[in-house]
Scaffold this motif. Sequence first.
Motif, PDB file in Angstrom:
ATOM      1  N   SER A 141      -9.379   9.677  32.983  1.00  0.00           N
ATOM      2  CA  SER A 141      -9.715   8.298  32.630  1.00  0.00           C
ATOM      3  C   SER A 141      -8.443   7.460  32.459  1.00  0.00           C
ATOM      4  O   SER A 141      -8.385   6.303  32.898  1.00  0.00           O
ATOM      5  CB  SER A 141     -10.536   8.283  31.339  1.00  0.00           C
ATOM      6  OG  SER A 141     -10.764   6.973  30.897  1.00  0.00           O
ATOM      7  N   LYS A 144      -6.989   6.562  35.787  1.00  0.00           N
ATOM      8  CA  LYS A 144      -7.767   5.478  36.400  1.00  0.00           C
ATOM      9  C   LYS A 144      -7.374   4.124  35.818  1.00  0.00           C
ATOM     10  O   LYS A 144      -7.207   3.139  36.554  1.00  0.00           O
ATOM     11  CB  LYS A 144      -9.257   5.748  36.170  1.00  0.00           C
ATOM     12  CG  LYS A 144     -10.177   4.827  36.934  1.00  0.00           C
ATOM     13  CD  LYS A 144     -11.636   5.239  36.752  1.00  0.00           C
ATOM     14  CE  LYS A 144     -12.564   4.321  37.538  1.00  0.00           C
ATOM     15  NZ  LYS A 144     -13.990   4.719  37.373  1.00  0.00           N
ATOM     16  N   GLU A 145      -7.192   4.049  34.497  1.00  0.00           N
ATOM     17  CA  GLU A 145      -6.804   2.792  33.844  1.00  0.00           C
ATOM     18  C   GLU A 145      -5.399   2.362  34.249  1.00  0.00           C
ATOM     19  O   GLU A 145      -5.139   1.177  34.454  1.00  0.00           O
ATOM     20  CB  GLU A 145      -6.886   2.941  32.321  1.00  0.00           C
ATOM     21  CG  GLU A 145      -8.305   2.933  31.776  1.00  0.00           C
ATOM     22  CD  GLU A 145      -8.320   2.803  30.264  1.00  0.00           C
ATOM     23  OE1 GLU A 145      -7.666   1.881  29.744  1.00  0.00           O
ATOM     24  OE2 GLU A 145      -8.967   3.644  29.612  1.00  0.00           O
TER      25      GLU A 145
END
Length: 684
Positions: A141, A144-145
Amino acid sequence: MKRIYLFCFRHSKIITILSLLLFILSFYLSLNIKVNYDIYSLLPKDIPSVNALNKLRHTFKLGEEAFILHHFNDPYEVDSLKKKISQIKGVSNVSWISDFQDIFLPDYFWDQDIKDKFIKDGYTFLKVEFIESSQSPLTKSAIKEINLILPKGSYFTGNAVIAKDLSDLTQRETIRYLIIGSILVIIFLFFLVPSMYVPLLIYYTIFLSILINTAISTLLGQEISFISRMIVGILQLGVTMDYAIFLYHRYEEESKTKSKEEAGWEAVRTTATSIVASSATTMAGFLAMTYMRFGLGKDLGFILTRGVLVSFISSLTILPVLLYEFHHKWSSSKRWVLRIPGEKLFNFVIRWRPVIFVIFLISAFSLFVIPKFPIDYKLLRGLPENIPSMIGQRKLENIFEKKSTIFVIGKESPDNWQEIIKVLKKETYVTGIMGYYEMVDPLLPDYMVPESVKKSFFKDGVSYLSLDANFSYGSPESYDFIERMREKIEKRYNVTFTGIPVLNYDLKNVTTNDLNNVNIISIIAIFMVVALSFLSLPIPILLVLVIEMAITINLLIDYLTYGFIFFSSNLFIGAIQLGATIDYAVLLTSRYLEAKRKGFNRIASAHFAFEGINSIIISAGTMFFISFPLGIFSDIFMAKNLAMLVSRGAIISVLFVTLLVVPILVTLDSFLDKLGFIRKEEKR
């Protein structure tokens, strides 16, 4: 047992519906399987370099990090990006030149050595460390950010990012090439099986077996490597499809003279006996791979062995019920099929059998004298070059001369590390060193050093330094350097070297032993299975030699194509090709000996044996077509290379078996009679 089968036939609709429910459940569980994209975790855990790498990852989060390569114009802009990334959930730390240098000073006041380490050719890099492993959802995650806030033109790379890109690519490729291969296999079977329904029933049964095998891994909480995820389904389908085809042929034959129920039971009973040896040789080859210290061998070996067993059971339980249930459809829709005309080829091999036998003897002798092919141990070669993270990795290496990064880890000791740095600076291959006593003046009072810098290099009584080397990992220069450093530094200062070059050096030693062990174990295991099947000693020797020749030619083609043999392909293809394709030779030999027991002479027996080539062509064709798309189109070299070897190996093996086995049996007929257990009846 017969009563159970007859009961299942009478309730075939219920069994069919239950198989569909099992298909859906297994498919769902397969989607949730744990996949490991960290190739280094497959190395043996007891190797010092692996222990050192794990300590670095656990203590300093090294290896669970990423690098951002960014155009350098304004130091405040880069520092602002650093602060934004630091606030992302899952990121533990972001390092840049601002940790070691006051960026508010004019850049001509900056320490030149530190500046050169972080800024070069208009680029700078930031190191991002993650809280959890590269496999965790939190890290994925965070990656991805970070991608969302990176300025255009930046590159994001490192083990964690490569693993994320690899995960996305593997999921796409696994489904895509399995579907393409499946379509090719079904089309291939349509040409060779006289009913359009039978290939679908057979394929459904084997695909269900693949899903069940994967679902078992999910239920057991088993984590499999991404290579296993890509290749296991293809291999399982390729090596076990013939079990289902044999059962269909026997069911079709029996149904001509018996009722559907009796034909089904007789097909199961006779097929089970005939494919036991076939499945046993295949499982023996796969089980041999589990003796490797390299984790991928255990991973592939156990899953493939279980897959063969599941396919064996499914072919003898689910498929006969499906054939019974849809008997009217497939039996009433027969059409023309392609038959391989073998008469001319048979006449050729019988006429030229003395020459063929001499060629066989020369080739068999050559197996023991030909030099070994050069092996390539570069782990990262197995990863795709065209994914964004790998493009960034290459650019980072080229700009900052990070061709290879090596870590040295040991206990805290100021004198110890200063002496090590002095030794390393004398090495011509070392282009840069990053460590506390290289970045910070030893005369500087401890209280003047920022706490963040100390935490970067000291923790839990352990410290480390990293060095950049201008050789490629897996090269002779890297091997010489590692041997020299272990002699000069490791033994003297009680530290451990690790990093990709060191891991590749250790991998070379481990897999060399693995290869020898696996080849010997697979040959002995398969030899024993074949010897017990035929109650003969010379027959398994001859058959194993034929397949070993095919394996050698397969590897030779790979060497001529690339100039090397990739280590993982070299490890696995011997056991896979031997275990999966010796069945071709076993089938022809079984038919030859069956004819001999009936009293046929050797030429008539050879002709009877040669009538079995259609069966082995179907089996080899299935393996070829299911593996071919992955072997041609995949971007992941490790999977692509192994798939191509498997695909090509099936064709080479069927050619060798077709051309060599029958002439050898005819030539050595009297010799085999004396050393075997062939009961002769009247001559015909």
